[in-house]
Design an enzyme around this catalytic site. Structure first.
Site, PDB file in Angstrom:
ATOM      1  N   HIS A  37       0.823  -1.220   0.000  1.00 14.32           N
ATOM      2  CA  HIS A  37       0.000   0.000   0.000  1.00 14.32           C
ATOM      3  C   HIS A  37       0.854   1.267   0.000  1.00 14.32           C
ATOM      4  CE1 HIS A  37      -2.414  -3.294   1.642  1.00 14.32           C
ATOM      5  NE2 HIS A  37      -3.498  -2.623   1.314  1.00 14.32           N
ATOM      6  N   GLU A 366     -17.488  -4.439  25.060  1.00 18.88           N
ATOM      7  CA  GLU A 366     -16.647  -5.636  25.221  1.00 18.88           C
ATOM      8  C   GLU A 366     -15.488  -5.671  24.223  1.00 18.88           C
ATOM      9  OE1 GLU A 366     -20.640  -6.356  26.912  1.00 18.88           O
ATOM     10  OE2 GLU A 366     -20.002  -5.782  24.888  1.00 18.88           O
TER      11      GLU A 366
END
Length: 623
Positions: A37, A366
């Site tokens: 990238h 969570e």
């Protein structure tokens, strides 16, 4: 502007030169690899140059030094520029950059901790900031040290909810030692990012989450130096307006170049252009850190006293977990607990009561809780124990998966497993958790069946590398082990044994106690069964299971408060596959359950004492 000293022109030019060298290295590495990238790297070149060669304090030849400032590359696909930075700093040989993504090199496509300068693996977007929050919390509240934490995010990953869970956490806990850099380069993978260059909206969002938010030209080293020089008593977000592919003529700010290396002839031409802008080859030396982080030892943490239970007394393993953790907290001040607003159900509140400064309330987030634990555990600074209902860890599966890739040592306790929780119904019942945790590389899966076993599981988990999961139950069950019983990972227990046993029954938690009750029923019919407690579902005690099976005419019956898929039955079946004369019969929850009393639900789903006794009769008569 407090304590901002503007760098002189020579330093500013040196930072520009450094940024351009990082660009060149990123282009060369990705072109050599044939993948990667480069455009995502080029938008961040000035940010990385200023961060590593002006702002951060670290030892370049000792990247994991506990005193160093921390850096997390949340946009992990820009890994080549991270590698280029560490080559520029002198830690990596420049030539190694050309081995990017090769099987023979440690320079993977995305950052991983086999690289000494990478604390947490990234690449599954939206997770870096949560880990950075854990590092910053540790620095501020546990280490009480001056190291700072920097995290660079891409604009595409700002669509992930986990980013905003982390933003909220940092603000609640006033993590003024944390800086997030948002690389707003406008373009995502397949489309522009939703806000493109609407910098004011990004700023308002960050401010709404309680951050000091500064908009800068992300390609101006002077603006970046100034922004990094600001310190407020809240976390800081530097919102950098950048252009994807900056410096690459014909590609800068153009779509359809994400994740594509430049062809060699184009790369050569671009490198020549960028090289022409570099005025000096002189490198900037890293600034060393202030050495004020305490030395920490988290090895060999042992319970101060043995368990103190009485055989026959009843306690839920979820409560035994809370008691055990509170007790272990006295053995080391590096044991920490995290919970997601369920502490009065998981009983982690018992730890909070005794060690309030080492309890982190993560609220109902969570995914972020797991990332915080991963951050807290980096560089072996703490031993984190996270707890919530086991069902709710399923929403953090990607964070748990990435924790394993990060070679993290974290402990997760999931309570309220199975249909035995009763009236709350299926949304609260963990019936997939064993399958999930068994599938994680580096995992150890504990399933204690009484208070003594639970206390031993907590102590073992604290000293075991990798991802440890402790599955705890809501119902109160009898203590079956003596306080001096020795427990080890991968060692099952024979809880009931006779010389003429006809079936080996394997249960855990609630179903182990049902199996013992079934044994009493069957004894009246002169049928004896051998009852095994696996203690750990992964690794499983294959030898003891096979020895028991051979002593019981090859018959194994597993019974579990979990779905059929991926639980104890499948673990046992895979352990004995190919063994001649051994058969495995399984009892488990076969469909989505409902509300009801625990005993009613165990009966409805065929995992209670009567169902076990019936299955044993069937196996015995079939012979």
């Amino acid at each position: 502007m407090e304590a901002y000293h503007k760098p002189d022109q020579q330093k500013l030019q040196a930072l520009k030169d450094t940024a351009n060298r990082l660009r060149i290295s990123s282009i060369q590495a990705t072109t050599a690899a044939g993948s990667g990238h480069p455009t995502s790297c080029c938008s961040a070149a000035e940010i990385m140059a200023v961060l590593f060669f002006h702002t951060m304090r670290y030892k370049a030849l000792d990247p994991r030094n506990p005193h160093n400032d921390r850096f997390v590359l949340s946009k992990g696909h820009a890994a080549p520029i991270l590698y280029a930075v560490w080559a520029e700093a002198g830690f990596l040989p420049e030539s190694e950059l050309l081995n990017l993504r090769k099987i023979s090199s440690d320079l993977d496509g995305h950052p991983v901790p086999k690289q000494a300068f990478t604390d947490v693996a990234t690449g599954s977007l939206g997770q870096g900031l949560g880990a950075a929050c854990g590092m910053a919390y540790t620095g501020k509240y546990f280490d009480k040290a001056s190291y700072r934490v920097y995290c660079m995010l891409g604009d595409g990953e700002l669509s992930e909810g986990s980013v905003w869970e982390a933003m909220a956490f940092a603000s609640i806990y006033k993590l003024d030692n944390l800086v997030a850099i948002l690389d707003i380069n406008r373009l995502g993978q397949s489309d522009p990012a939703p806000l493109q260059h609407q910098m004011d909206i990004y700023q308002k969002r960050c401010e709404a989450f309680g951050w000091n938010a500064v908009i800068v030209d992300g390609h101006s080293v002077e603006e970046l130096c100034k922004a990094f020089g600001q310190v407020k008593n809240q976390p800081t977000a530097i919102i950098a307006k950048t252009f994807k592919g900056r410096g690459i003529t014909g590609i800068e700010d153009k779509e359809s170049w994400h994740g594509k290396p430049l062809p060699k002839n184009m790369a050569d031409q671009i490198i020549q252009e960028i090289s022409g802008q570099i005025q000096s080859k002189k490198k900037i030396l890293a600034t060393p850190p202030e050495e004020d982080a305490p030395s920490v030892d988290i090895t060999n943490i042992r319970m101060p006293t043995p368990p103190n239970y009485k055989v026959g007394d009843k306690i839920a393993t979820r409560k035994a977990y809370g008691q055990a953790l509170a007790k272990l907290g006295h053995a080391s001040n590096r044991i920490i607990a995290l919970d997601g607003d369920t502490k009065n159900s998981t009983f982690s509140e018992l730890f909070k009561k005794e060690h309030p400064d080492r309890f982190i309330e993560c609220y109902i987030a969570e995914q972020n809780m797991v990332s915080i634990a991963v951050g807290c555990a980096t560089r072996d600074r703490t031993v984190p124990f996270c707890s919530t209902f086991a069902a709710f860890f399923t929403r953090a599966f990607d964070q748990i998966r990435m924790a394993a890739i990060s070679e993290s040592n974290i402990n997760l306790c999931g309570s309220h497993c199975g249909v035995s929780i009763g009236e709350d119904g299926p949304s609260q019942m963990a019936l997939e958790d064993l399958a999930m945790f068994r599938s994680i590389p580096t995992s150890t899966v504990f399933y204690p069946s009484d208070g003594v076993a639970t206390e031993k599981a907590v102590e073992l988990a604290a000293n075991t590398k990798g991802i440890c999961f402790i599955r705890t139950s809501r119902p109160e069950n009898a203590i079956i082990y003596n306080n001096n019983e020795d427990f080890q990972i991968g060692q099952a227990k024979v809880v009931l044994k006779n010389k003429d046993d006809q079936v080996t029954v394997i249960g855990a938690g609630v179903t182990l106690h049902e199996a013992l009750a079934a044994a009493d029923l069957l004894k009246r019919e002169k049928i004896n069964i051998r009852v095994l407690d696996p203690f750990t579902i992964k690794p499983l005690d294959k030898k003891l299971i096979l020895d028991s099976a051979r002593a019981t005419k090859g018959r194994i019956l597993t019974v579990e408060d979990h779905y059929y898929e991926g639980g104890i039955g499948e673990a046992v079946a895979s352990a004995v596959v190919g063994e001649p004369g051994v058969t495995v019969t399984r009892l488990a929850v076969s469909q989505v359950p409902r509300s009801g009393k625990p005993a009613e639900l165990l009966k409805m789903f065929g995992i209670d004492r009567d169902a076990i006794a019936q299955a044993v009769r069937g196996l015995v008569t079939r012979a």
